[in-house]
Every structure is written in structure tokens, then in C-alpha cells.
Scaffold this motif. Structure first.
Motif, PDB file in Angstrom:
ATOM      1  N   SER A 133       1.314   5.709   7.783  1.00  0.00           N
ATOM      2  CA  SER A 133       1.787   4.504   7.419  1.00  0.00           C
ATOM      3  C   SER A 133       2.271   3.374   8.873  1.00  0.00           C
ATOM      4  O   SER A 133       1.837   2.528   9.202  1.00  0.00           O
ATOM      5  CB  SER A 133       2.831   4.152   6.494  1.00  0.00           C
ATOM      6  OG  SER A 133       2.325   4.422   5.180  1.00  0.00           O
TER       7      SER A 133
ATOM      8  N   GLN B  62      -7.985  10.443   8.617  1.00  0.00           N
ATOM      9  CA  GLN B  62      -6.889   9.636   7.534  1.00  0.00           C
ATOM     10  C   GLN B  62      -6.504   8.505   8.076  1.00  0.00           C
ATOM     11  O   GLN B  62      -6.549   7.528   7.171  1.00  0.00           O
ATOM     12  CB  GLN B  62      -5.627  10.744   7.375  1.00  0.00           C
ATOM     13  CG  GLN B  62      -6.121  12.051   6.664  1.00  0.00           C
ATOM     14  CD  GLN B  62      -4.901  12.966   6.524  1.00  0.00           C
ATOM     15  OE1 GLN B  62      -3.874  12.770   7.179  1.00  0.00           O
ATOM     16  NE2 GLN B  62      -5.144  14.105   5.773  1.00  0.00           N
TER      17      GLN B  62
ATOM     18  N   GLY C  25       5.296   4.568   2.815  1.00  0.00           N
ATOM     19  CA  GLY C  25       4.674   5.916   2.821  1.00  0.00           C
ATOM     20  C   GLY C  25       5.844   6.929   2.855  1.00  0.00           C
ATOM     21  O   GLY C  25       6.999   6.679   3.549  1.00  0.00           O
TER      22      GLY C  25
ATOM     23  N   ASP D 275      -9.576   6.336   7.000  1.00  0.00           N
ATOM     24  CA  ASP D 275      -9.800   6.304   5.513  1.00  0.00           C
ATOM     25  C   ASP D 275      -8.856   5.002   5.047  1.00  0.00           C
ATOM     26  O   ASP D 275      -8.896   4.153   4.186  1.00  0.00           O
ATOM     27  CB  ASP D 275      -9.165   7.355   4.666  1.00  0.00           C
ATOM     28  CG  ASP D 275     -10.024   8.600   4.736  1.00  0.00           C
ATOM     29  OD1 ASP D 275     -11.305   8.267   4.864  1.00  0.00           O
ATOM     30  OD2 ASP D 275      -9.839   9.566   3.806  1.00  0.00           O
ATOM     31  N   ILE D 276      -7.758   4.628   5.753  1.00  0.00           N
ATOM     32  CA  ILE D 276      -6.694   3.835   5.636  1.00  0.00           C
ATOM     33  C   ILE D 276      -7.305   2.395   6.191  1.00  0.00           C
ATOM     34  O   ILE D 276      -7.357   1.425   5.373  1.00  0.00           O
ATOM     35  CB  ILE D 276      -5.259   4.037   6.074  1.00  0.00           C
ATOM     36  CG1 ILE D 276      -4.615   5.129   5.657  1.00  0.00           C
ATOM     37  CG2 ILE D 276      -4.408   2.547   6.348  1.00  0.00           C
ATOM     38  CD1 ILE D 276      -3.116   5.533   6.411  1.00  0.00           C
ATOM     39  N   THR D 277      -7.966   2.562   7.325  1.00  0.00           N
ATOM     40  CA  THR D 277      -8.834   1.353   7.813  1.00  0.00           C
ATOM     41  C   THR D 277      -9.686   0.972   6.800  1.00  0.00           C
ATOM     42  O   THR D 277      -9.895  -0.290   6.393  1.00  0.00           O
ATOM     43  CB  THR D 277      -9.259   1.808   9.050  1.00  0.00           C
ATOM     44  OG1 THR D 277      -8.359   2.142   9.887  1.00  0.00           O
ATOM     45  CG2 THR D 277     -10.331   0.523   9.608  1.00  0.00           C
TER      46      THR D 277
ATOM     47  N   GLY E 158       2.851  10.613   4.508  1.00  0.00           N
ATOM     48  CA  GLY E 158       2.338   9.164   4.471  1.00  0.00           C
ATOM     49  C   GLY E 158       3.023   8.273   5.099  1.00  0.00           C
ATOM     50  O   GLY E 158       2.605   7.169   5.610  1.00  0.00           O
TER      51      GLY E 158
ATOM     52  N   TYR F 276      -6.302   9.732   0.238  1.00  0.00           N
ATOM     53  CA  TYR F 276      -7.088   9.932   1.447  1.00  0.00           C
ATOM     54  C   TYR F 276      -7.517  11.265   1.483  1.00  0.00           C
ATOM     55  O   TYR F 276      -7.068  12.285   0.843  1.00  0.00           O
ATOM     56  CB  TYR F 276      -6.250   9.685   2.623  1.00  0.00           C
ATOM     57  CG  TYR F 276      -4.971  10.166   2.668  1.00  0.00           C
ATOM     58  CD1 TYR F 276      -4.884  11.413   3.251  1.00  0.00           C
ATOM     59  CD2 TYR F 276      -3.691   9.654   2.318  1.00  0.00           C
ATOM     60  CE1 TYR F 276      -3.544  12.109   3.429  1.00  0.00           C
ATOM     61  CE2 TYR F 276      -2.501  10.202   2.394  1.00  0.00           C
ATOM     62  CZ  TYR F 276      -2.418  11.467   2.846  1.00  0.00           C
ATOM     63  OH  TYR F 276      -1.168  12.092   2.804  1.00  0.00           O
TER      64      TYR F 276
ATOM     65  N   ILE G 291       0.953  -1.286  -0.056  1.00  0.00           N
ATOM     66  CA  ILE G 291       0.194   0.093   0.052  1.00  0.00           C
ATOM     67  C   ILE G 291       0.819   1.114   0.081  1.00  0.00           C
ATOM     68  O   ILE G 291       1.898   1.495   0.713  1.00  0.00           O
ATOM     69  CB  ILE G 291      -0.865   0.014   1.241  1.00  0.00           C
ATOM     70  CG1 ILE G 291      -1.861  -1.328   1.253  1.00  0.00           C
ATOM     71  CG2 ILE G 291      -1.906   1.257   1.292  1.00  0.00           C
ATOM     72  CD1 ILE G 291      -2.750  -1.430   2.515  1.00  0.00           C
TER      73      ILE G 291
ATOM     74  N   TYR H  70      -0.682   3.568  11.684  1.00  0.00           N
ATOM     75  CA  TYR H  70      -1.578   2.568  11.492  1.00  0.00           C
ATOM     76  C   TYR H  70      -1.253   1.478  11.858  1.00  0.00           C
ATOM     77  O   TYR H  70      -1.480   0.512  12.579  1.00  0.00           O
ATOM     78  CB  TYR H  70      -2.035   2.460  10.082  1.00  0.00           C
ATOM     79  CG  TYR H  70      -3.096   1.536   9.964  1.00  0.00           C
ATOM     80  CD1 TYR H  70      -4.626   1.777  10.106  1.00  0.00           C
ATOM     81  CD2 TYR H  70      -2.775   0.266   9.397  1.00  0.00           C
ATOM     82  CE1 TYR H  70      -5.336   0.784   9.753  1.00  0.00           C
ATOM     83  CE2 TYR H  70      -3.757  -0.629   9.524  1.00  0.00           C
ATOM     84  CZ  TYR H  70      -5.117  -0.348   9.686  1.00  0.00           C
ATOM     85  OH  TYR H  70      -5.977  -1.571   9.283  1.00  0.00           O
TER      86      TYR H  70
ATOM     87  N   PHE I 269       3.055  -1.303   4.011  1.00  0.00           N
ATOM     88  CA  PHE I 269       3.395   0.016   3.549  1.00  0.00           C
ATOM     89  C   PHE I 269       4.339   0.577   3.219  1.00  0.00           C
ATOM     90  O   PHE I 269       5.596   0.187   3.643  1.00  0.00           O
ATOM     91  CB  PHE I 269       2.715   0.726   4.916  1.00  0.00           C
ATOM     92  CG  PHE I 269       1.430   0.819   5.231  1.00  0.00           C
ATOM     93  CD1 PHE I 269       0.255   1.600   4.734  1.00  0.00           C
ATOM     94  CD2 PHE I 269       1.049   0.225   6.542  1.00  0.00           C
ATOM     95  CE1 PHE I 269      -1.193   1.553   4.935  1.00  0.00           C
ATOM     96  CE2 PHE I 269      -0.256   0.468   6.743  1.00  0.00           C
ATOM     97  CZ  PHE I 269      -1.372   0.829   5.917  1.00  0.00           C
TER      98      PHE I 269
ATOM     99  N   VAL J 146       1.190   5.183   0.309  1.00  0.00           N
ATOM    100  CA  VAL J 146       0.517   6.494   1.004  1.00  0.00           C
ATOM    101  C   VAL J 146       1.476   7.682   0.739  1.00  0.00           C
ATOM    102  O   VAL J 146       2.614   7.780   1.158  1.00  0.00           O
ATOM    103  CB  VAL J 146       0.637   6.283   2.449  1.00  0.00           C
ATOM    104  CG1 VAL J 146      -0.321   7.272   3.263  1.00  0.00           C
ATOM    105  CG2 VAL J 146      -0.088   4.787   2.876  1.00  0.00           C
TER     106      VAL J 146
END
Length: 280
Positions: free
Chosen positions: A147, A113, A139, A116-118, A143, A100, A64, A150, A137, A66
Motif C-alpha cells: 500500500s 503485485q 494494508g 495487480d494493484i494498478t 499489504g 493479488y 482498498i 504503490y 489504502f 490489502v
């Protein structure tokens, strides 16, 4: 008897052909697929691009991406330069390049934010993309912070197996920030919460304070002359993860906020690819 034997032989042939056809139908070879601007919410900024590799299956892992931008700007296109690098060097991985909701005077960055990642991760897990529930991640700047935050504090189902922070802030209680009136004003604009008297709130937003002994392996890439991210942000995060027994690698390059020399950028990419290969 001969007729019966002939019938039995023909039956075996037909049955084997049927089984063979059924097996071929069950074994579906998936081709490479690109899905752009996949919506995961009602806001126009709640979209991501998904790059699915050929021959993927239920064990395929997803990286992912970011983007940065100080939590108030930026776009997933800022991370697009990494996509061909990942495809060439890590061809078996899926890639989700996400947008996001950006912070503004009426929309504070947190917890918006992280929420949003969730939601992105939940969509990746519940949609039939033929991928696993294992995510990593990469990021950059803000970002990178999102990362790590989260991964360390909000991954309640342990789906995140690796995180790479490229010049991401790690500790909002760092005196390099808290002694700077400009940064304190930035804090308030992002959260609507004053720092003084609410230090514990800013600890909850800091990967440095939220990392635990079960945090995923982390790659830290920072510059030694970054005007936005003091060297202490990467170095102290490295020390904290070491103290917690979390595998991590810390690399400090000559230069500023990711604007390093070509040899250093190449070294950073190689370290990132090797880290993903070995830890994810």
C-alpha cells in the motif's frame, strides 16, 4: 379567450408533470450493493470483493484493503474483519477488498503485485460503479508495504489520498534486515535478485526511500515486540515522512505482529477511523 386560458393552464400542468417525471428518472437513488470475486485478470487470484454504499455518487471515495502474508500467502478474507467496522463508522465509503497474485519460485513478488494493484485501481476507475477516482489504502504486514509502495512510487495520477500501514515493512535496507541471513534469503526468494551489489534495487522497493514531499497522509500502526517488523521500520518511516513534510501519525503498541491487547486494538481502530475521517 376562456378556452385558450384553460388550454394554457392544462398545458402548464402537463408540462410540469412531465418535467417532474423526467427529474425523478434522472435522480436515481442507488441502493447498497455487494459484488464478490470480481475478476480483474486471467489468474484465479486476480479478484476482489466490492462493497458499494447506498446513496453513492461520483464523489464517493473507496477504501482498498490489502491483506498480508509475507507476499507468498494470505487472502482477502483475512481483511474481512474490517468491513463491518468500516461500514458502521464510515458508511459513505465504498470498500474494495482485494486479492493479488502470490509470489512463488516462478512468480516473483515484484513488480507483479504492484502491477495487480494498478490493474485493480484502473478497473475501479473505468467501470461504472458510480464512485470517484479518490482512493485510500488500509494494508496489513506485506499489504501495508504494498500500500505504501504503490502510494509513494507508483501512483502516477495522484489517486491515492490516504494510506494506513498496519505493521508493514518500510525499508529493506535496514541493517536489522540486511545483517540477517534469513532475511537476505527471503529477499532473493521474493525477487530473484541478490541484495549485495543491488542495494539501489531494494531501495526502489522500500517506502522509506520512495516517499516524496507529495506522498499522501499516512497512518503507521506498529508493535514494539514484533518478531518480523523491527521497531525501526515504523519509527524511521515516521521520521522520514516528517522530514519530507508529509502529514503522518505513528503509533507504537505493546505487543507483536498486530497481536495486541483488546484495548490497544480498539485504540488502533479508533485512530484509523479518525484518521480517515479527517484526512480522506
Amino acid at each position: 379567450m376562456k378556452i385558450n386560458n384553460l388550454f394554457f393552464s392544462l398545458l402548464l400542468v402537463v408540462t410540469s408533470l412531465f418535467i417532474s417525471c423526467a427529474s425523478d428518472e434522472d435522480t436515481i437513488i442507488l441502493g447498497e450493493e455487494t459484488l464478490l470475486n470480481v475478476s480483474y485478470g486471467t489468474d484465479s487470484e486476480q479478484v476482489f470483493d466490492l462493497y458499494l454504499p447506498a446513496n453513492r455518487n461520483e464523489n464517493t471515495k473507496t477504501l482498498i484493503l490489502v491483506h498480508g502474508g509475507g507476499w507468498i500467502e494470505g487472502d482477502k478474507q483475512d481483511m474481512s474483519y474490517l468491513i463491518p467496522i468500516i461500514k458502521q463508522n464510515l458508511p459513505g465509503y465504498a470498500i474494495a477488498n482485494i486479492n493479488y497474485r502470490l509470489a512463488s519460485a516462478n512468480n516473483y513478488a515484484f513488480p507483479m503485485q504492484i502491477n495487480d494493484i494498478t490493474t485493480v485501481i484502473n478497473k475501479l476507475k473505468t467501470t461504472n460503479y458510480t464512485i470517484s477516482n479518490n482512493f485510500g489504502f488500509i494494508g496489513t504486514s506485506a499489504g501495508g508495504h504494498l500500500s505504501m509502495l504503490y502510494s509513494y512510487a507508483h501512483d502516477t495520477t495522484n489517486d491515492i489520498k490516504m494510506v494506513c500501514s498496519i505493521v508493514g515493512p518500510t525499508n529493506f535496507t535496514d541493517s536489522n534486515y540486511t545483517n540477517n541471513p534469513l532475511w537476505l534469503a527471503t529477499y532473493f526468494s521474493l525477487t530473484g535478485v541478490n541484495y549485495v551489489g543491488n542495494e539501489s534495487y531494494y531501495e526502489s522497493l522500500s517506502p522509506y526511500h520512495t516517499a516524496t514531499t507529495t506522498s499522501p497522509p499516512t497512518l503507521l500502526l506498529y508493535g514494539n515486540a514484533d518478531p518480523l517488523i523491527p521497531t525501526t521500520q515504523g519509527q524511521n518511516m515516521h521520521n522520514q515522512l516528517n522530514a519530507l513534510g508529509v502529514y503522518n501519525e505513528f503509533n507504537l503498541y505493546n505487543g507483536g505482529h498486530g497481536n495486541w491487547s483488546q484495548p490497544d486494538l480498539l485504540d488502533a481502530y479508533l485512530k484509523m477511523i479518525n484518521f480517515i475521517n479527517s484526512k480522506f
